[in-house]
Design a protein around this motif. Structure first.
Motif, PDB file in Angstrom:
ATOM      1  N   SER A  26      12.667   7.634  -9.928  1.00  0.00           N
ATOM      2  CA  SER A  26      13.374   7.730  -8.645  1.00  0.00           C
ATOM      3  C   SER A  26      12.372   8.231  -7.630  1.00  0.00           C
ATOM      4  N   THR A  27      12.231   7.536  -6.524  1.00  0.00           N
ATOM      5  CA  THR A  27      11.169   7.925  -5.589  1.00  0.00           C
ATOM      6  C   THR A  27      11.602   7.695  -4.147  1.00  0.00           C
ATOM      7  N   VAL A  28      11.097   8.525  -3.276  1.00  0.00           N
ATOM      8  CA  VAL A  28      11.379   8.444  -1.840  1.00  0.00           C
ATOM      9  C   VAL A  28      10.057   8.506  -1.092  1.00  0.00           C
ATOM     10  N   TYR A  29       9.893   7.627  -0.097  1.00  0.00           N
ATOM     11  CA  TYR A  29       8.704   7.673   0.775  1.00  0.00           C
ATOM     12  C   TYR A  29       9.184   7.782   2.219  1.00  0.00           C
ATOM     13  N   ILE A  30       8.618   8.708   2.954  1.00  0.00           N
ATOM     14  CA  ILE A  30       8.936   8.797   4.389  1.00  0.00           C
ATOM     15  C   ILE A  30       7.648   9.054   5.147  1.00  0.00           C
TER      16      ILE A  30
END
Lengths: 433, 461
Positions: free
Chosen positions: A150-154
């Protein structure tokens, strides 16, 4: 996922509060379950829970990055301090740039809830099938894992990417043994989301096992001659990787060492060769959805019918060199369209050469000159596959190799990472004892 | 510094199960300067806790990215459950390892961790030096790296440890245009055990290394392709290190021996000339600390030197506790893990071909027609013992004298055949430690040896 977003936004705010004009944060949580077989026996079952938090900041044109694997406030603030300190220690370079606001995108793909009992049974079945159907094969190591990410990029331009993905991976190394003699080891593997098919029938595994059993007895090749090498899809992937890294990579173009640096739009390969980097293709299992510098991945043709269409160029090197940024940077996700000739016909047309299953050698030099040992290989003479060989070297130049394609096979062996055919190349120096 | 919250769990480790509990922090630092521009500037701190349980012949392992009592309890429970899952399906019913004496090893763990600006400053000084003193380059790539590993290990039996090992290196690659119009390049490295501050205090040593690589690169511009075939070569001491590691070392790791490596039937047999001896040193060789000093491994085994080849005879393998039990020998401490989330594997530590009695100049002058091979850019070996080394620096030898430089090429051979052709061994050794061995996990290792005269197959055009 909400927790990951909160972590990412906290880290981004921490970087901005410390003076970063541009910043990007990636936060991930992964879970890996893995079975190992060593020396033909199940040996280990692992469960890994890991976090990853990556911070990148550009302050006054200076860039710094830090990676940690904890999400608590103290770690985030400390990482932001260190990231800014690293940036401040660097030197200004106006070419650093993240992708513009790409909006919010969410992806979910693959198998995120693994069936570990079925997965284990498939692994057991594979080990038992190899023992029964390939009795000369010794499994040196098998690593079978399921990975959920599970990954988030901002980034500071407003982009928000999030993704949950999961896939099964299998990597196996084995060798053949009989009457005190042994073959070279061979490694292969695949990625899949499909447990309905027996593992023995996935990718090239069955053929690889059969080939290695035939490689226990080898013969040396005498002398030196110019001949044809027929590369298996797995071996082809390595050779293409070396070539593209040397000639098409933004780093090499920027350094001025690429032989193709002035060849954009020109023919650099045989007109039958097209190479795409295609992480979004259905043939690729859980390929990347965005780049490290904040762009959505787009598949593209790097070489189209022999012509160099693009370099593999991120935004930094694009700004440095003036060449266009490429749609993705995933050299590990190559797709080469199949040719029209059956493999058997290609073999039948080769007077003298080698069918090569693996090469042993390092990255060729900037000149493209290569000198490698042909492993897991068979001699081809008068259109027929002959004995397995040992202590044979192949020498040539990669840039020339791209132009000297004899034929491309109709058959392909996709393994979840690449989808490649067999390719035969002429004009290679083959030398034995 | 990792706080010891592990020792309290030792008494609760279950009977009949070998249990390891490990907290670990890996510190990685890297700065890359490409032709004057910083293209990479990174720091990474990775830590967590893991447990491994060995029960009835199978292992369970679990790890979590936090060092807390809650995480310790979870990984202990999960590792045992994983072992029991495999045991239920596999049923090997093997005995637990012979117990090791309990002990505790603590080393001074105040290893410095310099700020990132130190890395940048060193590279900038080096880049200025190259710009000023090395004309005619097409590009230059400089990299400053440091890997530090702090470990706290508690085992159900054996030695507990708290240790910290750091290695730091400057790696660089210089590229020039060859006389044929194609680029030629050559790489170098400088550093070893210790922090980047030790390199900062020895910039003159770094510059001497740059000078040497630059000089050979300038020679290489007019390099020739060697003549292919079996040739008499002098392998420089750097080459002997990769030979020791790749061509011999991997084939005598006991897990690969059990997987069918060429060394399996060769124990107590002649595998090399009697001039050749090879040892995997634990932490000290010839009175000096080795590049990767290991005092206790990640299974709690106190480390000692593993003698592999003695006067040409294969006398032993490198073992974990499990493989040592199967071969009926004592383990020497070769089980090592890279990250907190990695299980210990059989790994080399400091693998060295022992020095002989010949002088290097005598070895070179003894060759009528051959090559002096100085450095490699890649090395791989097969479990059959067939090896391949990419040669990036060398010279012809004609009538006992060094001749023209050679272009990149490859040498190959069967290790145990080639080692039998060794007929001269130099009296000095050289260690290298910048490389990372790959075998499921990366691993920092040291390797080294003397110069060797032998016969080997060399590629060419």
């Amino acid at each position: 996922m909400e927790n990951l977003k909160n972590v990412a936004f906290s880290a981004l705010e921490a970087l901005k509060a410390r003076g970063a004009q541009q910043a990007a944060v990636s936060a991930s949580f992964s879970e890996t379950k893995e079975f190992n077989v060593d020396g033909g026996e199940f040996s280990l079952f692992r469960t890994l829970f890991d976090n990853s938090l990556s911070l990148t900041a550009v302050k006054d044109g200076k860039k710094g990055s830090i990676g940690v694997n904890h999400f608590d406030t103290e770690t985030i603030n400390s990482a932001a301090d260190n990231c800014i300190a690293s940036a401040e220690a660097s030197e200004a370079d106006d070419n650093w740039e993240f992708g513009p606001d790409a909006g919010e995108h969410s992806f979910e793909d693959g198998i995120t809830e693994p069936d570990m009992n079925l997965f284990f049974r498939r692994c057991q079945e594979l080990v038992e099938t190899i023992k029964s159907d390939f009795p000369k094969i010794m499994i040196e190591q098998l690593i079978a894992s399921h990975n959920t990410l599970s990954t988030v990029y901002i980034n500071t331009n407003g982009t928000v990417f999030e993704r949950k993905s999961g896939l099964y991976n299998l990597m196996i190394m084995f060798s053949g043994h009989e009457n005190g003699k042994g073959s070279s080891f061979f490694g292969t593997g695949f990625s899949t989301c499909d447990l309905s098919m027996a593992f023995i029938d996935q990718a090239s595994l069955k053929r690889d096992l059969a080939d290695v059993e035939k490689q226990i007895d080898t013969v040396p090749v005498s002398g030196k001659f110019e001949g044809t090498i027929l590369l298996s899809p797995g071996c082809l992937g390595n050779v293409l990787y070396y070539g593209l890294s040397n000639f098409a990579n933004g780093n090499a173009v920027n350094a001025g060492t690429s032989l193709w640096k002035d060849k954009l739009g020109e023919m650099v390969a045989d007109e039958r060769l097209t190479i795409s980097l295609a992480p979004r293709s259905e043939e690729i299992v859980c390929g990347d959805r965005w780049t490290g510098d904040g762009y959505l991945c787009e598949d593209f043709e790097l070489i189209k019918e022999g012509k160099l269409n693009s370099f593999i160029m991120d935004k930094y090197f694009s700004n440095k060199t003036g060449f266009e940024r490429s749609g993705n940077y995933c050299v590990g996700n190559m797709i080469v369209p199949a040719g029209t000739t059956p493999l058997s016909e290609i073999i039948a047309g080769i007077d003298r050469g080698l069918m090569v299953g693996r090469i042993s050698g390092g990255n060729p030099s900037s000149s493209g000159d290569f000198s490698m040992v042909a492993k897991n290989s068979f001699i081809i003479e008068n259109g027929k596959i002959g004995d397995a060989v040992s202590e044979v070297m192949i020498n040539g130049n990669l840039a020339e190799l791209f132009k000297n394609i004899r034929d491309i096979s109709k058959e392909k062996e996709p393994d979840g990472s690449c989808s490649l055919p067999w390719i035969a190349f002429d004009g290679v120096t083959i030398s034995g004892k | 510094m990792i706080k010891d919250i592990l020792s309290g769990y030792k008494s609760s480790m279950p009977d009949g199960v070998h249990t390891e509990l490990r907290a670990q922090m890996n510190r990685n630092r890297a700065v890359v300067l490409m032709s004057g521009n910083i293209i990479r500037n990174e720091r990474e701190d990775i830590s967590g806790v893991s447990a491994r349980s060995y029960k009835n012949g199978v292992y369970g392992f679990a790890s979590m990215a936090e060092i807390s009592d809650d995480a310790v309890k979870k990984v202990l429970k999960a590792s045992l459950e994983n072992a029991e899952f495999l045991d239920k399906h596999i049923s090997k019913n093997r005995e637990i390892f012979p117990a090791l004496p309990d002990g505790r090893f603590m080393r001074d763990i105040s290893m410095p961790d310099p700020e990132q600006k130190i890395y940048v400053e060193i590279l900038r000084m080096m880049d200025d030096y190259i710009e000023k003193n090395c004309p005619g380059l097409v590009s230059r790539m400089l990299m400053a790296t440091s890997n530090g590993v702090e470990k706290l290990l508690v085992c159900s039996d054996g030695h507990d440890i708290h240790d910290d090992i750091t290695r730091s290196h400057i790696k660089f690659k210089l590229t020039a245009m060859g006389n044929s119009g194609n680029p030629v390049d050559l790489a170098g490295s400088f550093g070893g055990y210790g922090s980047m501050l030790e390199i900062a205090n020895n910039m003159e040593g770094l510059y001497r290394q740059v000078d040497g690589v630059y000089e050979r690169l300038m020679d290489k511009r007019s390099g020739i392709h060697p003549e292919a075939g079996i040739k008499t070569v002098v392998m420089g001491s750097t080459m002997a290190g990769i030979l020791a590691h790749e061509a011999v070392g991997h084939t005598v790791e006991a897990d690969l021996v059990m997987g069918g490596s060429v060394a399996r039937p060769m124990l107590n047999k002649q595998v090399a000339s009697e001039l050749v001896s090879l040892t995997d040193f634990a932490n000290t060789a010839y009175g000096q600390q080795t590049p990767q000093p290991i005092y206790v491994d990640d299974e709690g085994t106190p480390a000692k030197d593993a003698e592999i080849i003695k006067n040409g005879i294969l006398v032993g393998y490198m073992n974990s506790r499990e493989s040592a039990q199967r071969f009926g020998v004592e383990p020497c401490g070769n089980a090592r893990a890279w990250l907190f989330s990695d299980e210990p594997l059989i790994r080399m530590r400091n693998t060295l071909i022992l020095p002989g009695k010949d002088k290097l100049e005598d070895i070179i002058s003894s060759v009528d027609d051959g090559y002096y091979l100085l450095d490699y850019n890649n090395g791989q070996a097969d479990t059959t013992g067939e090896f391949m080394f990419g040669i990036c620096s060398g010279y012809e030898i004609k009538n006992g004298k060094l001749g023209r430089p050679i272009l990149d090429t490859t040498i190959t051979g069967m290790a145990f055949d080639m080692l039998k052709t060794v007929d001269m061994v130099s009296d000095t050794i050289n260690w290298t430690s910048s490389g990372t061995c790959g075998k499921k996990q990366p691993m920092a290792v040291g390797m080294g040896g003397p110069a060797l005269r032998c016969k080997v197959m060399i590629g060419g055009r």
